[in-house]
Design a protein around this motif. Structure first.
Motif, PDB file in Angstrom:
ATOM      1  N   PHE A 147       0.803  -1.223   0.000  1.00 52.84           N
ATOM      2  CA  PHE A 147       0.000   0.000   0.000  1.00 52.84           C
ATOM      3  C   PHE A 147       0.837   1.274   0.000  1.00 52.84           C
ATOM      4  O   PHE A 147       0.291   2.361  -0.205  1.00 52.84           O
ATOM      5  N   THR A 148       2.134   1.164   0.215  1.00 50.73           N
ATOM      6  CA  THR A 148       3.001   2.334   0.083  1.00 50.73           C
ATOM      7  C   THR A 148       3.670   2.372  -1.288  1.00 50.73           C
ATOM      8  O   THR A 148       4.595   3.160  -1.508  1.00 50.73           O
ATOM      9  N   GLY A 149       3.166   1.529  -2.187  1.00 51.74           N
ATOM     10  CA  GLY A 149       3.635   1.582  -3.572  1.00 51.74           C
ATOM     11  C   GLY A 149       4.895   0.801  -3.858  1.00 51.74           C
ATOM     12  O   GLY A 149       5.404   0.843  -4.983  1.00 51.74           O
ATOM     13  N   ARG A 150       5.393   0.066  -2.892  1.00 56.06           N
ATOM     14  CA  ARG A 150       6.602  -0.744  -3.094  1.00 56.06           C
ATOM     15  C   ARG A 150       6.202  -2.119  -3.618  1.00 56.06           C
ATOM     16  O   ARG A 150       6.462  -3.148  -2.991  1.00 56.06           O
ATOM     17  N   ARG A 151       5.584  -2.160  -4.784  1.00 58.65           N
ATOM     18  CA  ARG A 151       4.971  -3.389  -5.278  1.00 58.65           C
ATOM     19  C   ARG A 151       6.020  -4.458  -5.630  1.00 58.65           C
ATOM     20  O   ARG A 151       5.806  -5.648  -5.373  1.00 58.65           O
ATOM     21  N   GLU A 152       7.116  -4.065  -6.222  1.00 57.22           N
ATOM     22  CA  GLU A 152       8.150  -5.044  -6.555  1.00 57.22           C
ATOM     23  C   GLU A 152       8.767  -5.624  -5.282  1.00 57.22           C
ATOM     24  O   GLU A 152       8.982  -6.835  -5.173  1.00 57.22           O
ATOM     25  N   GLN A 153       9.044  -4.760  -4.303  1.00 53.87           N
ATOM     26  CA  GLN A 153       9.577  -5.230  -3.038  1.00 53.87           C
ATOM     27  C   GLN A 153       8.587  -6.163  -2.349  1.00 53.87           C
ATOM     28  O   GLN A 153       8.968  -7.207  -1.801  1.00 53.87           O
ATOM     29  N   TYR A 154       7.312  -5.785  -2.384  1.00 52.99           N
ATOM     30  CA  TYR A 154       6.279  -6.623  -1.783  1.00 52.99           C
ATOM     31  C   TYR A 154       6.296  -8.012  -2.399  1.00 52.99           C
ATOM     32  O   TYR A 154       6.241  -9.030  -1.689  1.00 52.99           O
ATOM     33  N   LEU A 155       6.352  -8.072  -3.732  1.00 52.96           N
ATOM     34  CA  LEU A 155       6.255  -9.349  -4.417  1.00 52.96           C
ATOM     35  C   LEU A 155       7.460 -10.233  -4.107  1.00 52.96           C
ATOM     36  O   LEU A 155       7.316 -11.449  -3.922  1.00 52.96           O
ATOM     37  N   HIS A 156       8.641  -9.642  -4.027  1.00 48.52           N
ATOM     38  CA  HIS A 156       9.825 -10.420  -3.658  1.00 48.52           C
ATOM     39  C   HIS A 156       9.640 -11.018  -2.265  1.00 48.52           C
ATOM     40  O   HIS A 156       9.916 -12.205  -2.049  1.00 48.52           O
ATOM     41  N   PHE A 157       9.187 -10.201  -1.336  1.00 48.70           N
ATOM     42  CA  PHE A 157       8.982 -10.690   0.025  1.00 48.70           C
ATOM     43  C   PHE A 157       7.913 -11.769   0.068  1.00 48.70           C
ATOM     44  O   PHE A 157       8.083 -12.818   0.701  1.00 48.70           O
ATOM     45  N   ALA A 158       6.774 -11.536  -0.603  1.00 54.05           N
ATOM     46  CA  ALA A 158       5.655 -12.473  -0.541  1.00 54.05           C
ATOM     47  C   ALA A 158       6.032 -13.839  -1.099  1.00 54.05           C
ATOM     48  O   ALA A 158       5.681 -14.880  -0.518  1.00 54.05           O
ATOM     49  N   ILE A 159       6.751 -13.857  -2.208  1.00 56.24           N
ATOM     50  CA  ILE A 159       7.104 -15.147  -2.804  1.00 56.24           C
ATOM     51  C   ILE A 159       8.201 -15.829  -1.987  1.00 56.24           C
ATOM     52  O   ILE A 159       8.192 -17.059  -1.831  1.00 56.24           O
ATOM     53  N   ALA A 160       9.133 -15.056  -1.435  1.00 49.32           N
ATOM     54  CA  ALA A 160      10.126 -15.652  -0.541  1.00 49.32           C
ATOM     55  C   ALA A 160       9.451 -16.248   0.690  1.00 49.32           C
ATOM     56  O   ALA A 160       9.827 -17.323   1.170  1.00 49.32           O
ATOM     57  N   PHE A 161       8.422 -15.563   1.203  1.00 49.61           N
ATOM     58  CA  PHE A 161       7.648 -16.070   2.339  1.00 49.61           C
ATOM     59  C   PHE A 161       6.985 -17.395   1.978  1.00 49.61           C
ATOM     60  O   PHE A 161       6.997 -18.349   2.773  1.00 49.61           O
ATOM     61  N   LEU A 162       6.423 -17.480   0.774  1.00 49.96           N
ATOM     62  CA  LEU A 162       5.818 -18.734   0.324  1.00 49.96           C
ATOM     63  C   LEU A 162       6.871 -19.832   0.228  1.00 49.96           C
ATOM     64  O   LEU A 162       6.623 -20.975   0.655  1.00 49.96           O
ATOM     65  N   LEU A 163       8.032 -19.512  -0.297  1.00 47.90           N
ATOM     66  CA  LEU A 163       9.108 -20.503  -0.416  1.00 47.90           C
ATOM     67  C   LEU A 163       9.556 -21.006   0.951  1.00 47.90           C
ATOM     68  O   LEU A 163       9.842 -22.195   1.126  1.00 47.90           O
ATOM     69  N   VAL A 164       9.617 -20.112   1.936  1.00 52.07           N
ATOM     70  CA  VAL A 164       9.955 -20.525   3.293  1.00 52.07           C
ATOM     71  C   VAL A 164       9.003 -21.626   3.748  1.00 52.07           C
ATOM     72  O   VAL A 164       9.421 -22.651   4.315  1.00 52.07           O
ATOM     73  N   ASN A 165       7.723 -21.422   3.494  1.00 49.66           N
ATOM     74  CA  ASN A 165       6.730 -22.399   3.912  1.00 49.66           C
ATOM     75  C   ASN A 165       6.865 -23.713   3.160  1.00 49.66           C
ATOM     76  O   ASN A 165       6.797 -24.791   3.764  1.00 49.66           O
ATOM     77  N   LEU A 166       7.041 -23.654   1.854  1.00 51.28           N
ATOM     78  CA  LEU A 166       7.145 -24.883   1.075  1.00 51.28           C
ATOM     79  C   LEU A 166       8.371 -25.691   1.487  1.00 51.28           C
ATOM     80  O   LEU A 166       8.316 -26.929   1.579  1.00 51.28           O
ATOM     81  N   ILE A 167       9.475 -25.010   1.755  1.00 49.83           N
ATOM     82  CA  ILE A 167      10.677 -25.703   2.219  1.00 49.83           C
ATOM     83  C   ILE A 167      10.436 -26.302   3.601  1.00 49.83           C
ATOM     84  O   ILE A 167      10.800 -27.444   3.886  1.00 49.83           O
ATOM     85  N   PHE A 304       8.499 -13.524 -15.725  1.00 55.90           N
ATOM     86  CA  PHE A 304       7.260 -13.725 -14.978  1.00 55.90           C
ATOM     87  C   PHE A 304       7.125 -12.703 -13.852  1.00 55.90           C
ATOM     88  O   PHE A 304       6.056 -12.117 -13.656  1.00 55.90           O
ATOM     89  N   MET A 305       8.215 -12.478 -13.132  1.00 57.11           N
ATOM     90  CA  MET A 305       8.180 -11.526 -12.031  1.00 57.11           C
ATOM     91  C   MET A 305       7.924 -10.111 -12.538  1.00 57.11           C
ATOM     92  O   MET A 305       7.205  -9.340 -11.893  1.00 57.11           O
ATOM     93  N   ARG A 306       8.496  -9.760 -13.660  1.00 58.41           N
ATOM     94  CA  ARG A 306       8.265  -8.435 -14.223  1.00 58.41           C
ATOM     95  C   ARG A 306       6.798  -8.271 -14.612  1.00 58.41           C
ATOM     96  O   ARG A 306       6.179  -7.228 -14.351  1.00 58.41           O
ATOM     97  N   ALA A 307       6.240  -9.306 -15.234  1.00 56.69           N
ATOM     98  CA  ALA A 307       4.837  -9.239 -15.639  1.00 56.69           C
ATOM     99  C   ALA A 307       3.924  -9.187 -14.413  1.00 56.69           C
ATOM    100  O   ALA A 307       2.931  -8.431 -14.403  1.00 56.69           O
ATOM    101  N   TYR A 308       4.226  -9.969 -13.398  1.00 56.74           N
ATOM    102  CA  TYR A 308       3.447  -9.983 -12.165  1.00 56.74           C
ATOM    103  C   TYR A 308       3.483  -8.606 -11.498  1.00 56.74           C
ATOM    104  O   TYR A 308       2.451  -8.058 -11.088  1.00 56.74           O
ATOM    105  N   THR A 309       4.666  -8.026 -11.443  1.00 57.56           N
ATOM    106  CA  THR A 309       4.815  -6.702 -10.831  1.00 57.56           C
ATOM    107  C   THR A 309       4.035  -5.640 -11.608  1.00 57.56           C
ATOM    108  O   THR A 309       3.368  -4.788 -11.015  1.00 57.56           O
ATOM    109  N   ARG A 310       4.107  -5.715 -12.942  1.00 56.38           N
ATOM    110  CA  ARG A 310       3.368  -4.742 -13.754  1.00 56.38           C
ATOM    111  C   ARG A 310       1.862  -4.877 -13.512  1.00 56.38           C
ATOM    112  O   ARG A 310       1.144  -3.881 -13.434  1.00 56.38           O
ATOM    113  N   TYR A 311       1.370  -6.108 -13.408  1.00 56.30           N
ATOM    114  CA  TYR A 311      -0.063  -6.318 -13.239  1.00 56.30           C
ATOM    115  C   TYR A 311      -0.570  -5.695 -11.932  1.00 56.30           C
ATOM    116  O   TYR A 311      -1.610  -5.037 -11.928  1.00 56.30           O
ATOM    117  N   ILE A 312       0.155  -5.919 -10.840  1.00 58.79           N
ATOM    118  CA  ILE A 312      -0.336  -5.395  -9.559  1.00 58.79           C
ATOM    119  C   ILE A 312       0.030  -3.921  -9.372  1.00 58.79           C
ATOM    120  O   ILE A 312      -0.390  -3.317  -8.379  1.00 58.79           O
TER     121      ILE A 312
END
Length: 315
Positions: A147-167, A304-312
């Motif tokens: 919500f502060t506009g750091r969408r690329e940073q958000y996406l990196h964190f969110a997917i890393a968080f998901l990877l933590v769980n899957l591992i 994929f990450m670039r496209a995902y970031t552009r979409y959100i």
């Protein structure tokens, strides 16, 4: 107003959303059984997806967190104790060998056993406060990035968080392990279906009269997922990204303090061994390294990450 660019999802987007929700609900109903929150969550997601462009972007951005919740729930399809033998005594003896504390009586205790003999009201209260932060605080941090506009940073964190769980979930299946409280309450025999326990967190419930942890742990259908400690991983991966992106000092300080508090609480309340905590820390480091140093250097993933970031991010 142009139909597809300003308000409504495209037919393809609508198909993907409804199809994904349908698959989730069907698999959950068949393999686990509905709980009240399943249809409520599905309806909320669908309504927000179709309501407007901003809410649709938010739902798409939250997909990594949805996948985390679904993957956790779907572990009930195949309990880890049906895949590999449960380690009860081995990890207990390893903890005692590596970190044992010699009591006044001369007996060697695990740190959990030592803490159980040396509790305090302040520590009990703070333990509850820290453990209440283990999932909400990383999610709040992620939403702040979004919500502060750091969408690329958000996406990196969110997917890393998901990877933590899957591992971490993979670790549960590779090496099912009982928590310290299980040994204290049930001994060294692994009994499938043993109910969860609040263990040391019961002191917080008794002190506050809220019963929060009793409600949470009563629903734990598989207690043999102590290693690695994902409690110890969640705020730590958020702290890593707060440092990486030089987030405001308040975020770095809060996440740092809460992370250390959760690590200590995990052992103090007998929910995890120090070995489990170290495993959770390792999960975070492996996930961040895998994402930033491996996946982000694969051209297809980068696109994929670039496209995902552009979409959100698009208006």
């Amino acid at each position: 107003m142009r139909r597809n660019n300003n308000f409504y999802p495209t037919a393809g987007e609508a198909f993907i959303c409804l199809g994904a929700l349908g698959v989730w609900l069907a698999v959950t109903a068949y393999g686990i059984g509905f709980r009240a929150e399943h249809p409520v969550m599905a309806l909320a997601i669908a309504l927000l997806f179709f309501a407007s462009r901003p809410t649709r972007k938010l739902i798409v951005a939250l997909v990594p967190f949805f996948l985390f919740g679904i993957s956790y729930d779907w572990m009930n399809l195949l309990p880890n104790y049906e895949v590999n033998p449960v380690d009860v005594r081995g990890i207990y003896e390893a903890e005692k060998s590596l970190f044992g504390i010699t009591a006044a009586s001369g007996e060697v205790l695990t740190p959990n056993e030592w803490f159980a003999l040396h509790t305090s009201a302040v520590a009990d209260f703070m333990a509850g406060v820290f453990y209440l932060c283990w999932v909400p605080l990383p999610i709040i941090f992620g939403l702040w990035l979004y919500f502060t506009g750091r969408r690329e940073q958000y996406l990196h964190f969110a997917i890393a968080f998901l990877l933590v769980n899957l591992i971490g979930f993979a670790g549960y299946y590779i090496h099912p392990a009982a928590p310290p409280w299980y040994v204290a309450q049930h001994g060294f025999e692994a009994v499938p279906g043993t109910p969860g326990s609040v263990a040391g967190l019961g002191a917080f419930d008794a002190m506050t009269g809220l019963g929060i942890f009793d409600g949470l742990y009563a629903r734990n259908s598989n207690v043999f997922g102590a290693f690695p400690s994902l409690h110890s991983a969640y705020t730590f991966v958020a702290f890593i990204y707060a440092m990486r992106y030089r987030s405001p000092l308040v975020w770095r300080v809060v996440l740092g303090i809460v992370t250390l508090g959760i690590w200590t609480t995990a052992v103090y309340t007998s929910h995890h061994y120090i070995i489990d905590v170290a495993g959770g820390i390792a999960c975070s480091l492996i996930a961040v390294g895998l994402f930033e140093l491996v996946l982000m250097h694969i051209p297809a993933w980068y696109r994929f990450m670039r496209a995902y970031t552009r979409y959100i991010s698009k208006r």
